[in-house]
Enzyme design. Structure first.
Site, mmCIF file in Angstrom:
data_model
loop_
_atom_site.group_PDB
_atom_site.id
_atom_site.type_symbol
_atom_site.label_atom_id
_atom_site.label_comp_id
_atom_site.label_asym_id
_atom_site.label_seq_id
_atom_site.Cartn_x
_atom_site.Cartn_y
_atom_site.Cartn_z
ATOM 1 N N LYS A 133 6.811 -3.730 -3.924
ATOM 2 C CA LYS A 133 8.211 -3.295 -3.830
ATOM 3 C C LYS A 133 8.755 -3.311 -2.415
ATOM 4 O O LYS A 133 9.934 -3.504 -2.215
ATOM 5 C CB LYS A 133 8.336 -1.898 -4.444
ATOM 6 C CG LYS A 133 9.767 -1.370 -4.487
ATOM 7 C CD LYS A 133 10.660 -2.218 -5.370
ATOM 8 C CE LYS A 133 12.096 -1.772 -5.345
ATOM 9 N NZ LYS A 133 12.977 -2.718 -6.030
ATOM 10 N N ASN A 189 -1.817 2.603 5.792
ATOM 11 C CA ASN A 189 -0.815 1.652 5.333
ATOM 12 C C ASN A 189 -0.287 0.921 6.554
ATOM 13 O O ASN A 189 0.180 1.549 7.498
ATOM 14 C CB ASN A 189 0.316 2.399 4.612
ATOM 15 C CG ASN A 189 1.463 1.496 4.229
ATOM 16 O OD1 ASN A 189 1.314 0.291 4.163
ATOM 17 N ND2 ASN A 189 2.616 2.097 3.983
ATOM 18 N N GLY A 190 -0.368 -0.408 6.565
ATOM 19 C CA GLY A 190 0.078 -1.191 7.706
ATOM 20 C C GLY A 190 -0.934 -2.252 8.065
ATOM 21 O O GLY A 190 -1.801 -2.612 7.258
ATOM 22 N N ARG A 205 3.933 0.216 -5.229
ATOM 23 C CA ARG A 205 3.806 -0.260 -3.860
ATOM 24 C C ARG A 205 2.637 -1.227 -3.693
ATOM 25 O O ARG A 205 2.465 -1.805 -2.625
ATOM 26 C CB ARG A 205 3.619 0.924 -2.915
ATOM 27 C CG ARG A 205 4.771 1.899 -2.906
ATOM 28 C CD ARG A 205 4.446 3.076 -2.021
ATOM 29 N NE ARG A 205 4.533 2.736 -0.630
ATOM 30 C CZ ARG A 205 5.633 2.835 0.105
ATOM 31 N NH1 ARG A 205 6.744 3.247 -0.449
ATOM 32 N NH2 ARG A 205 5.617 2.519 1.368
ATOM 33 N N GLU A 248 10.923 -14.361 -9.670
ATOM 34 C CA GLU A 248 10.168 -13.135 -9.430
ATOM 35 C C GLU A 248 9.440 -12.635 -10.667
ATOM 36 O O GLU A 248 8.273 -12.235 -10.581
ATOM 37 C CB GLU A 248 11.106 -12.023 -8.934
ATOM 38 C CG GLU A 248 11.511 -12.131 -7.489
ATOM 39 C CD GLU A 248 12.412 -10.982 -7.077
ATOM 40 O OE1 GLU A 248 12.131 -10.348 -6.053
ATOM 41 O OE2 GLU A 248 13.405 -10.711 -7.785
ATOM 42 N N GLU A 294 20.779 -15.566 -6.283
ATOM 43 C CA GLU A 294 20.167 -14.324 -6.755
ATOM 44 C C GLU A 294 19.645 -14.480 -8.180
ATOM 45 O O GLU A 294 18.561 -13.977 -8.508
ATOM 46 C CB GLU A 294 21.176 -13.177 -6.675
ATOM 47 C CG GLU A 294 20.664 -11.834 -7.182
ATOM 48 C CD GLU A 294 19.486 -11.266 -6.400
ATOM 49 O OE1 GLU A 294 18.863 -10.310 -6.901
ATOM 50 O OE2 GLU A 294 19.180 -11.785 -5.300
ATOM 51 N N CYS A 354 0.798 -1.229 0.000
ATOM 52 C CA CYS A 354 0.000 0.000 0.000
ATOM 53 C C CYS A 354 0.833 1.283 0.000
ATOM 54 O O CYS A 354 1.953 1.319 0.491
ATOM 55 C CB CYS A 354 -0.967 0.049 1.170
ATOM 56 S SG CYS A 354 -1.912 -1.457 1.409
ATOM 57 N N TRP A 357 -2.472 -2.957 -1.672
ATOM 58 C CA TRP A 357 -2.100 -4.350 -1.871
ATOM 59 C C TRP A 357 -2.702 -5.106 -0.696
ATOM 60 O O TRP A 357 -2.376 -4.855 0.453
ATOM 61 C CB TRP A 357 -0.591 -4.525 -1.907
ATOM 62 C CG TRP A 357 -0.189 -5.913 -2.305
ATOM 63 C CD1 TRP A 357 0.314 -6.885 -1.501
ATOM 64 C CD2 TRP A 357 -0.267 -6.481 -3.608
ATOM 65 N NE1 TRP A 357 0.555 -8.017 -2.222
ATOM 66 C CE2 TRP A 357 0.210 -7.802 -3.525
ATOM 67 C CE3 TRP A 357 -0.695 -6.004 -4.849
ATOM 68 C CZ2 TRP A 357 0.279 -8.655 -4.616
ATOM 69 C CZ3 TRP A 357 -0.629 -6.848 -5.942
ATOM 70 C CH2 TRP A 357 -0.146 -8.151 -5.821
ATOM 71 N N HIS A 403 24.082 -34.510 -4.083
ATOM 72 C CA HIS A 403 23.391 -34.883 -2.846
ATOM 73 C C HIS A 403 21.872 -34.815 -2.985
ATOM 74 O O HIS A 403 21.167 -34.657 -1.992
ATOM 75 C CB HIS A 403 23.866 -33.987 -1.697
ATOM 76 C CG HIS A 403 25.321 -34.169 -1.371
ATOM 77 N ND1 HIS A 403 25.819 -35.300 -0.765
ATOM 78 C CD2 HIS A 403 26.388 -33.366 -1.610
ATOM 79 C CE1 HIS A 403 27.127 -35.187 -0.622
ATOM 80 N NE2 HIS A 403 27.503 -34.013 -1.124
ATOM 81 N N LYS A 432 15.672 -13.900 -9.224
ATOM 82 C CA LYS A 432 15.217 -12.989 -10.271
ATOM 83 C C LYS A 432 14.315 -13.717 -11.265
ATOM 84 O O LYS A 432 13.301 -13.197 -11.706
ATOM 85 C CB LYS A 432 16.409 -12.378 -11.013
ATOM 86 C CG LYS A 432 17.134 -11.320 -10.239
ATOM 87 C CD LYS A 432 16.253 -10.091 -10.054
ATOM 88 C CE LYS A 432 16.733 -9.234 -8.897
ATOM 89 N NZ LYS A 432 16.383 -9.777 -7.584
#
Length: 623
Positions: free
Chosen positions: A618, A131-132, A58, A502, A495, A32, A105, A518, A499
């Site tokens: 984000k 927001n929260g 956001r 995502e 990483e 948010c 969001w 293994h 990516k």
């Protein structure tokens, strides 16, 4: 009505502007974004619409705007992305010069018009954006319902305007009603509230969610993030935890939790809104990948600061990195560097799991927290715990963020604004900070000097990104990828896999190359491409042996290695070469770039939006 003491305080603030370059604001992983404005001679709604559009990164499952004038509260909202909702209901057509806006969001309640913000009170006299997360909203809602109040959404936020209305009905003004509400709710919040009774005023409050105030000539703003308001002002005030702010035509006043007026500094942002635009690139992610060479040069300016920090820290017997996501991978690289060069035992702990290790800390431990935004909830919670026993250092991209105020020492990554959800230049900048820290700690001048060459190596990769695009075309329909590397290349493999997951929605796994035998080797066949990170160095021969293992099982191998390496040019399915002078020590700073590009091009060739991957936002300021 604001009294003269408020006005006087505001005038003092106007002349205590703190000038510094702010390279980026609260962007790192949140749900948010909020914006609010009190304007003098303009309608609020169209400006709020423009401002909230800058925060769509956001969260973007719904949007809404609420304004207020002498006729009361006016509200438009709906589920969907901002343009979709605006096309349907024309969000900018609302009367009034004061208002609030929200891009959501979902955390409580599915995406829907009813669950969209802003929320209003039962009588329609109060409107709130938040927001929260309100952790005790269930019991508050049950209590309010027993008193006859009606709820129209599934959200936790709706308790806030109803509580405010309850107290205003008892004679409290908006400010005091919000204060009484804050004593009841538990959790995290950045709140903006407007009232029919105060049509030229916004009251805002903050606890554990980012909130800034924008100070214009005769216009005043609140926002979750600076890019929202840069077209209207570059002067911002950071609201600290527990503070409440009152904005009206007379100015801005900030009070602490004990109702004392706080003399806040006004900070001047020295980058403009143009920096947050795509500048001709199709997507922000590609633009930000291309900004990495220049971003590194800014990050390297922290060298003297890091040297002073290490001197001041003094002797330490243990280092503990705490981070999430991409920052966790950067921390793993730090572990390899520090233990191999400085000989200091170093742990890396996920911020969300930190509480299980907190009892191992002591006064001789340095705890390093890495967060792009400086507002990541798990990381901040861990930081507050660590401060009780240990020295703390934050590596952060956001000047003035919560982590920078909590930690004993701060290193700024200075990466500039990053809009794409998938971290690229912020990851590189974190690594540069870690490399400088490790090199200075170990008195390794050769490594420190070699960092100056990194931007040129990256520029060489970007100049031939077409090769990566061609490779990506071959793999847009696969279901699984493996990424492997040894030593310092192992975190790079992690990483690279992150990516891919995502932004392409293809399953990717990063492994230490020696671990394949293994278990994971059982999954390798001609349907599973394997990306092998194989820079020249001590681990080269063993990594090539692992490459041969996957090749023997039919895997298509994509090798990232030296331009002097004839083997990867002739013996694998696809290869991308990097300057032969890049050895395995500095390879993590450079070899990750083709991996970023590979994921980017697979994403766009699959018809996806790499800037806005599904189910992700984000910046995560909730646990």
């Amino acid at each position: 009505m604001i009294n003269n003491s408020y006005i006087n305080i505001f005038k003092i603030n106007r002349f205590t502007i703190n000038r510094f370059a702010i390279n980026r604001f609260t962007m790192g992983k949140i749900m948010c974004g909020i914006v609010g404005c009190v304007l003098t001679n303009r309608k609020a709604a169209p400006i709020l619409l423009e401002c909230i559009s800058k925060l769509e990164y956001r969260g973007y499952d719904s949007v809404g705007i609420s304004t207020v004038d002498e006729n009361g509260i006016h509200l438009k909202k709906g589920s969907g992305k901002i343009k979709e909702v605006d096309d349907k209901i024309d969000l900018g057509e609302l009367p009034g010069s004061t208002g609030i806006a929200h891009v959501r969001w979902a955390t409580h309640g599915i995406p829907s018009k009813e669950n969209s913000h802003p929320h209003i009170s039962n009588e329609g006299n109060i409107s709130v954006v938040h927001n929260g997360i309100i952790e005790n909203f269930g019991e508050i809602r049950e209590s309010l319902e027993s008193e006859g109040y009606i709820f129209h959404s599934q959200t936790d936020t709706e308790v806030i305007p109803i509580l405010i209305e309850k107290y205003m009905d008892k004679g409290f003004n908006l400010e005091d009603a919000l204060k009484k509400t804050l004593k009841i709710i538990k959790g995290s919040y950045a709140i903006g509230a407007i009232s029919k009774n105060n049509p030229n005023e916004i009251v805002a409050a903050r606890k554990d969610s980012p909130l800034i105030i924008g100070v214009g000539d005769k216009d005043y703003f609140i926002a979750s993030d600076a890019p929202a308001i840069l077209n209207y002002t570059k002067n911002v005030i950071y609201v600290d935890n527990g503070e409440i702010a009152i904005l009206n035509h007379d100015g801005v006043i900030v009070k602490d939790s004990k109702d004392n007026i706080v003399d806040k500094k006004i900070n001047l942002i020295e980058w403009d809104a143009e920096m947050a635009q795509k500048e001709g690139y199709d997507y922000f992610m590609l633009k930000e990948i291309h900004e990495q060479d220049s971003a590194i040069k800014d990050t390297l300016s922290e060298r003297d600061n890091i040297n002073e920090i290490i001197t001041e820290i003094g002797n330490i017997s243990r280092i503990c990195f705490v981070a999430c996501g991409t920052s966790y991978h950067a921390s793993l690289t730090g572990k390899y560097l520090i233990e191999s060069m400085a000989g200091i035992p170093t742990d890396v702990i996920l911020a969300s799991e930190f509480k299980y290790s907190a009892n191992t800390l002591n006064k001789d431990t340095l705890v390093i927290f890495i967060s792009q935004s400086g507002e990541t909830a798990d990381t901040l919670k861990a930081l507050k715990v660590a401060k009780k026993t240990s020295k703390t250092l934050a590596i952060v991209n956001v000047l003035g963020s919560s982590a920078t105020r909590e930690a004993d020492f701060v290193i700024y990554t200075r990466a500039g604004p990053e809009i794409g959800v998938a971290a690229t230049k912020t990851y590189i900048s974190q690594l540069i900070c870690i490399y400088m820290f490790a090199a200075i700690l170990a008195n390794n001048k050769k490594l420190l000097d070699s960092l100056d060459e990194v931007p040129e190596y990256i520029s060489e990769i970007l100049a031939k990104e077409g090769e990566i695009s061609e490779i990506a075309s071959k793999y847009i329909n696969v279901n699984d990828f493996f990424f492997i590397g040894r030593g310092l290349s192992y975190p790079t493999a992690l990483e690279g896999a992150l990516k891919l997951k995502e932004i392409t929605y293809i399953h990717g796994e990063g492994y230490a190359a020696g671990e394949l035998k293994h278990g994971p080797l059982a999954l390798i066949d001609d349907n599973v491409p394997v990306v092998v990170i194989v820079p020249p160095g001590d681990n080269y021969d063993k990594t090539i042996s692992n490459l041969e293992e996957v090749k023997a099982r039919g895997a298509n191998v994509i090798a990232i290695g030296s331009c002097a390496d004839e083997f990867i040019k002739t013996e694998v399915t696809d290869s991308f070469c990097i300057d032969e002078n890049v050895n395995e020590i500095i390879a993590p700073l450079i070899y990750v770039v083709p991996l970023q590009l590979l994921s980017y091009y697979i994403s766009v060739k699959r018809g996806l939006d790499p800037d806005k991957p599904k189910n992700l936002a984000k910046c995560v300021t909730v646990e």
